[in-house]
Design a protein around this motif. Structure first.
Motif, PDB file in Angstrom:
ATOM      1  N   GLY A 205      22.946  72.459  54.364  1.00 50.18           N
ATOM      2  CA  GLY A 205      21.491  72.350  54.289  1.00 50.18           C
ATOM      3  C   GLY A 205      20.882  72.826  52.987  1.00 50.18           C
ATOM      4  N   THR A 206      21.643  73.489  52.136  1.00 51.72           N
ATOM      5  CA  THR A 206      21.096  73.955  50.858  1.00 51.72           C
ATOM      6  C   THR A 206      20.982  72.789  49.882  1.00 51.72           C
ATOM      7  OG1 THR A 206      23.295  74.525  50.050  1.00 51.72           O
ATOM      8  CG2 THR A 206      22.052  76.277  51.141  1.00 51.72           C
ATOM      9  N   ILE A 207      20.019  72.892  48.984  1.00 48.86           N
ATOM     10  CA  ILE A 207      19.783  71.846  47.994  1.00 48.86           C
ATOM     11  C   ILE A 207      20.118  72.393  46.619  1.00 48.86           C
ATOM     12  CG2 ILE A 207      18.026  70.386  46.924  1.00 48.86           C
ATOM     13  CD1 ILE A 207      16.612  70.341  49.636  1.00 48.86           C
ATOM     14  N   ILE A 208      20.924  71.638  45.869  1.00 45.12           N
ATOM     15  CA  ILE A 208      21.272  72.047  44.509  1.00 45.12           C
ATOM     16  C   ILE A 208      20.830  70.960  43.538  1.00 45.12           C
ATOM     17  CG2 ILE A 208      23.208  73.514  45.188  1.00 45.12           C
ATOM     18  CD1 ILE A 208      25.071  71.239  44.310  1.00 45.12           C
TER      19      ILE A 208
ATOM     20  N   GLY B 193      28.083  65.846  50.462  1.00 46.35           N
ATOM     21  CA  GLY B 193      26.664  66.066  50.653  1.00 46.35           C
ATOM     22  C   GLY B 193      25.918  64.750  50.676  1.00 46.35           C
ATOM     23  N   GLU B 194      24.604  64.847  50.511  1.00 46.62           N
ATOM     24  CA  GLU B 194      23.740  63.677  50.561  1.00 46.62           C
ATOM     25  C   GLU B 194      22.880  63.649  49.299  1.00 46.62           C
ATOM     26  OE1 GLU B 194      20.128  62.077  53.398  1.00 46.62           O
ATOM     27  OE2 GLU B 194      21.457  63.636  54.129  1.00 46.62           O
ATOM     28  N   LEU B 195      22.840  62.513  48.659  1.00 43.22           N
ATOM     29  CA  LEU B 195      22.065  62.360  47.436  1.00 43.22           C
ATOM     30  C   LEU B 195      20.591  62.281  47.795  1.00 43.22           C
ATOM     31  CD1 LEU B 195      22.195  61.925  44.344  1.00 43.22           C
ATOM     32  CD2 LEU B 195      22.235  59.484  44.813  1.00 43.22           C
ATOM     33  N   ILE B 196      19.781  63.173  47.190  1.00 41.32           N
ATOM     34  CA  ILE B 196      18.348  63.175  47.451  1.00 41.32           C
ATOM     35  C   ILE B 196      17.600  62.439  46.349  1.00 41.32           C
ATOM     36  CG2 ILE B 196      16.307  64.615  47.695  1.00 41.32           C
ATOM     37  CD1 ILE B 196      18.063  66.718  48.972  1.00 41.32           C
ATOM     38  N   LYS B 197      17.891  62.826  45.092  1.00 42.78           N
ATOM     39  CA  LYS B 197      17.156  62.248  43.978  1.00 42.78           C
ATOM     40  C   LYS B 197      18.049  62.214  42.746  1.00 42.78           C
ATOM     41  CE  LYS B 197      12.815  62.863  41.515  1.00 42.78           C
ATOM     42  NZ  LYS B 197      11.621  63.692  41.367  1.00 42.78           N
TER      43      LYS B 197
ATOM     44  N   THR C 259      17.625  61.340  38.574  1.00 42.07           N
ATOM     45  CA  THR C 259      16.796  60.969  37.432  1.00 42.07           C
ATOM     46  C   THR C 259      17.695  60.887  36.204  1.00 42.07           C
ATOM     47  OG1 THR C 259      16.263  63.243  36.842  1.00 42.07           O
ATOM     48  CG2 THR C 259      14.808  62.176  38.441  1.00 42.07           C
ATOM     49  N   LYS C 260      17.070  60.645  35.046  1.00 35.19           N
ATOM     50  CA  LYS C 260      17.875  60.588  33.825  1.00 35.19           C
ATOM     51  C   LYS C 260      18.335  61.970  33.388  1.00 35.19           C
ATOM     52  CE  LYS C 260      14.064  60.861  30.630  1.00 35.19           C
ATOM     53  NZ  LYS C 260      13.603  60.481  29.342  1.00 35.19           N
ATOM     54  N   ASP C 261      17.706  63.030  33.891  1.00 35.08           N
ATOM     55  CA  ASP C 261      18.051  64.394  33.502  1.00 35.08           C
ATOM     56  C   ASP C 261      18.929  65.132  34.518  1.00 35.08           C
ATOM     57  OD1 ASP C 261      16.575  64.182  31.165  1.00 35.08           O
ATOM     58  OD2 ASP C 261      14.728  64.841  32.156  1.00 35.08           O
ATOM     59  N   TYR C 262      18.723  64.906  35.801  1.00 38.63           N
ATOM     60  CA  TYR C 262      19.440  65.692  36.819  1.00 38.63           C
ATOM     61  C   TYR C 262      19.690  64.871  38.076  1.00 38.63           C
ATOM     62  CZ  TYR C 262      14.889  66.285  39.062  1.00 38.63           C
ATOM     63  OH  TYR C 262      13.696  66.050  39.672  1.00 38.63           O
ATOM     64  N   ILE C 263      20.523  65.473  38.952  1.00 40.71           N
ATOM     65  CA  ILE C 263      20.802  64.914  40.277  1.00 40.71           C
ATOM     66  C   ILE C 263      20.545  66.018  41.294  1.00 40.71           C
ATOM     67  CG2 ILE C 263      22.620  64.068  41.800  1.00 40.71           C
ATOM     68  CD1 ILE C 263      23.929  62.815  39.418  1.00 40.71           C
ATOM     69  N   LYS C 264      19.836  65.690  42.382  1.00 38.42           N
ATOM     70  CA  LYS C 264      19.549  66.643  43.455  1.00 38.42           C
ATOM     71  C   LYS C 264      20.395  66.257  44.661  1.00 38.42           C
ATOM     72  CE  LYS C 264      15.163  68.609  43.600  1.00 38.42           C
ATOM     73  NZ  LYS C 264      13.776  68.661  44.052  1.00 38.42           N
ATOM     74  N   ILE C 265      21.159  67.234  45.173  1.00 40.64           N
ATOM     75  CA  ILE C 265      22.083  66.992  46.281  1.00 40.64           C
ATOM     76  C   ILE C 265      21.800  67.979  47.407  1.00 40.64           C
ATOM     77  CG2 ILE C 265      24.510  67.027  46.981  1.00 40.64           C
ATOM     78  CD1 ILE C 265      25.211  66.375  44.092  1.00 40.64           C
ATOM     79  N   LYS C 266      21.823  67.458  48.652  1.00 40.04           N
ATOM     80  CA  LYS C 266      21.712  68.321  49.828  1.00 40.04           C
ATOM     81  C   LYS C 266      23.123  68.535  50.363  1.00 40.04           C
ATOM     82  CE  LYS C 266      19.408  68.770  54.246  1.00 40.04           C
ATOM     83  NZ  LYS C 266      18.484  68.130  55.182  1.00 40.04           N
ATOM     84  N   ASN C 267      23.581  69.796  50.369  1.00 41.42           N
ATOM     85  CA  ASN C 267      24.920  70.133  50.859  1.00 41.42           C
ATOM     86  C   ASN C 267      24.988  69.999  52.367  1.00 41.42           C
ATOM     87  OD1 ASN C 267      26.003  70.767  48.335  1.00 41.42           O
ATOM     88  ND2 ASN C 267      25.181  72.839  48.414  1.00 41.42           N
ATOM     89  N   LEU C 268      26.197  70.054  52.909  1.00 38.75           N
ATOM     90  CA  LEU C 268      26.386  69.928  54.352  1.00 38.75           C
ATOM     91  C   LEU C 268      25.780  71.093  55.124  1.00 38.75           C
ATOM     92  CD1 LEU C 268      30.054  68.606  54.469  1.00 38.75           C
ATOM     93  CD2 LEU C 268      27.950  67.312  54.680  1.00 38.75           C
TER      94      LEU C 268
END
Length: 133
Positions: free
Chosen positions: A119-122, A102-106, A108-117
């Motif tokens: 298109g969904t964001i987790i 996937g692609e790293l979106i954001k 932080t010190k608490d979480y990581i936001k990833i965009k899957n191939l």
């Protein structure tokens, strides 16, 4: 008169450019990987029109995928393929190391936001849960 016509025709044949051209041996689906089993190299005249011919050395690296549906026995041009890139993300949560496509979106010190191939964001929290504490 016939001999002049034959001489002109023979001269035109000599000046035809012959190139090595990859041709599909079976129908290739969208984003399917190009391999030696579904592509063959033939000698062809320049009658088969491509703006840019596909380099054979690049084809042997097996990192190319089809941009669109390619029919059987069609010439494969440079515009018909794209180079596959690895989109893997590694992140470390102390003792736990995760590798995900996937692609790293954001981050932080608490979480990581990833965009899957697809298109969904987790959002993955660093404490290992799906939700915040």
């Amino acid at each position: 008169m016939k001999s002049i016509f034959l001489i002109i025709l023979f001269n035109l044949y000599l000046y035809c450019e012959v190139v090595l051209l990859p041709v599909s041996t079976k129908t290739i689906n969208w984003k399917e990987k190009l391999t030696t089993s579904n592509v063959k190299i033939i000698k062809a005249s320049a009658e088969i029109k491509c703006k840019k011919y596909l380099d054979i050395d690049v084809l042997k690296e097996n990192k190319l995928r089809a941009k669109h549906y390619i029919l059987k026995n069609k010439a494969i041009c440079k515009d018909d393929v794209f180079e596959q890139t690895d989109r893997k993300i590694k992140f470390n949560f102390g003792l736990l190391e995760i590798e995900k496509e996937g692609e790293l979106i954001k981050e932080t010190k608490d979480y990581i936001k990833i965009k899957n191939l697809d298109g969904t964001i987790i959002k993955i929290y660093k404490n290992g849960s799906d939700k915040s504490r």
